[in-house]
Enzyme design. Structure first.
Site, mmCIF file in Angstrom:
data_model
loop_
_atom_site.group_PDB
_atom_site.id
_atom_site.type_symbol
_atom_site.label_atom_id
_atom_site.label_comp_id
_atom_site.label_asym_id
_atom_site.label_seq_id
_atom_site.Cartn_x
_atom_site.Cartn_y
_atom_site.Cartn_z
ATOM 1 N N SER A 68 5.937 -1.226 -0.459
ATOM 2 C CA SER A 68 6.816 -2.389 -0.697
ATOM 3 C C SER A 68 8.152 -2.043 -1.334
ATOM 4 C CB SER A 68 6.099 -3.426 -1.558
ATOM 5 O OG SER A 68 5.126 -4.085 -0.801
ATOM 6 N N LYS A 71 11.031 -2.847 0.745
ATOM 7 C CA LYS A 71 11.529 -4.225 0.875
ATOM 8 C C LYS A 71 12.884 -4.434 0.195
ATOM 9 C CE LYS A 71 6.746 -5.990 0.972
ATOM 10 N NZ LYS A 71 5.724 -6.690 0.146
ATOM 11 N N TYR A 195 7.639 -3.802 10.404
ATOM 12 C CA TYR A 195 7.267 -3.959 8.980
ATOM 13 C C TYR A 195 6.301 -2.858 8.532
ATOM 14 C CZ TYR A 195 4.907 -5.861 4.874
ATOM 15 O OH TYR A 195 4.362 -6.002 3.619
ATOM 16 N N TYR A 247 5.563 -9.090 -8.125
ATOM 17 C CA TYR A 247 4.652 -10.194 -7.757
ATOM 18 C C TYR A 247 4.226 -10.970 -9.003
ATOM 19 C CZ TYR A 247 4.656 -6.630 -4.218
ATOM 20 O OH TYR A 247 5.066 -5.677 -3.345
ATOM 21 N N VAL A 265 2.371 -0.438 -3.166
ATOM 22 C CA VAL A 265 0.953 -0.104 -3.356
ATOM 23 C C VAL A 265 0.658 1.385 -3.164
ATOM 24 C CG1 VAL A 265 -0.098 -2.363 -2.942
ATOM 25 C CG2 VAL A 265 0.344 -0.831 -1.010
HETATM 26 N N1 GLN Z 1 2.398 -2.537 3.493
HETATM 27 C C1 GLN Z 1 1.790 -3.193 2.367
HETATM 28 C C2 GLN Z 1 1.215 -4.532 2.796
HETATM 29 O O1 GLN Z 1 1.820 -5.170 3.579
HETATM 30 C C3 GLN Z 1 2.810 -3.387 1.285
HETATM 31 C C4 GLN Z 1 2.243 -4.064 0.052
HETATM 32 C C5 GLN Z 1 2.771 -3.535 -1.238
HETATM 33 O O2 GLN Z 1 3.235 -2.419 -1.357
HETATM 34 N N2 GLN Z 1 2.635 -4.338 -2.267
HETATM 35 O O3 GLN Z 1 0.163 -4.947 2.368
#
Ligand code: GLN
Length: 313
Positions: A68, A71, A195, A247, A265
């Site tokens: 993430s 992003k 994505y 989050y 993650v």
């Molecule tokens: N690719 C992961 C997902 O879509 C990204 C989530 C994350 O890093 N929090 O679940």
């Protein structure tokens, strides 16, 4: 007691030493099977200050899945393409919900709360994809990362992307649900393919800290002099990182670390000390909100020892 600010290299080295010995390391993500293979003992940290001095310790050059953290960079690209129109299809309020939650989407008619929860990031990816083939859009994102990190060797880990493609049922649900509200323009498979692949980019702490420099220095990389975004836009991206970057753990991160930051993650976190430094840490074990457990603790130590929290002290 001396109030001299301690030396950056010393602080970074001491933090890495302390982290190496800690027994509490969180849990490595397993919902993407390929991520479960990563060594939970890994720890890396890199801080690049305004003069370009690099303080690095631990596994600072080991590549990991940025997940993430990507992003932040897709948001930067999408704002460059769509400008403020982007905010019609994605909000900029904290969600107070887990990164993969679907609950708010029904009440809010398919408009995700912010660009960092999965639903929001998928809508952002869809913006970048429009008018392009998936391969071109992905190439655009990868080249942007290589340009920002000044490193053409950065690649996508195809095994991680394939692993998430096979098991990404929640993201498939989120994308289809948004499509039902008219908030995904491209075929769902195409948007999700881009994505999953941008989440699977592999980078080291050194590469991530370099790529984040523009956010710490009013939109400009002080080394190259390249202006990536306007000062105003850098400020706004940092604001969204502060309020939404972790989050439902965003409040806790602001409380303890006091910097805009974004987690993934894969166990990485980037953080921005405005006008002072860009920072990347990596420890694969996660806390209950899916944020790196030791990564957050390391950043808390760093900002406390250097007095870098944006809230003072
Ligand atoms: N690719 C992961 C997902 O879509 C990204 C989530 C994350 O890093 N929090 O679940």
């Amino acid at each position: 007691m001396s109030d001299a600010v301690p030396d950056l290299d010393t602080v970074v080295r001491e933090i890495a030493e302390e982290m190496a010995d800690r027994p509490d390391r969180g849990e490595v993500a397993t919902y993407i099977p390929e991520l479960a293979r990563v060594d939970p003992k890994a720890f890396g940290i890199v801080v690049i200050d305004a003069d370009g001095h690099v303080a690095a310790a631990g596994d600072s050059d080991t590549s990991f899945s940025i997940q993430s953290i990507s992003k932040v960079f897709t948001l930067t690209l999408a704002l460059g393409m769509a400008g403020d129109r982007l905010w019609r299809r994605v909000g900029r309020e904290p969600s107070g919900s887990p990164f993969n939650s679907i609950v708010q989407l029904e009440r809010e008619r398919g408009i995700p709360r912010n660009p960092f929860i999965n639903a929001g990031a998928i809508a952002v990816t869809d913006t970048i994809l429009s008018g392009h083939q998936p391969r071109e859009a992905l190439g655009e994102i990868l080249r942007f990362m290589q340009f920002l990190a000044q490193d053409p060797t950065i690649t996508i880990d195809e095994a991680v992307a394939a692993s998430e493609l096979r098991t990404g049922f929640r993201n498939i649900a989120l994308a289809n649900y948004m499509k039902s509200f008219g908030n995904i323009d491209n075929p769902v498979d195409f948007t999700l393919g881009v994505y999953f692949h941008h989440c699977a980019i592999g980078m080291s702490c050194r590469q991530l800290a370099t790529a984040s420099r523009f956010l710490a220095h009013s939109g400009r990389n002080p080394l190259t002099g390249h202006s990536v975004v306007s000062p105003e836009r850098a400020k706004r991206i940092n604001a969204v990182m502060l309020t939404c970057g972790h989050y439902d753990g965003s409040g806790e991160f602001a409380y303890r670390v006091g910097l805009p930051g974004k987690s993934g993650v894969g166990g990485g976190i980037i953080a921005v000390a405005p006008e002072k430094a860009s920072i990347a840490v990596w420890s694969p074990g996660l806390d209950a909100s899916g944020n790196s457990h030791l990564g957050r603790i390391a950043l808390e130590m760093l900002t406390r020892r250097l007095g870098w929290s944006i809230f003072g002290a």
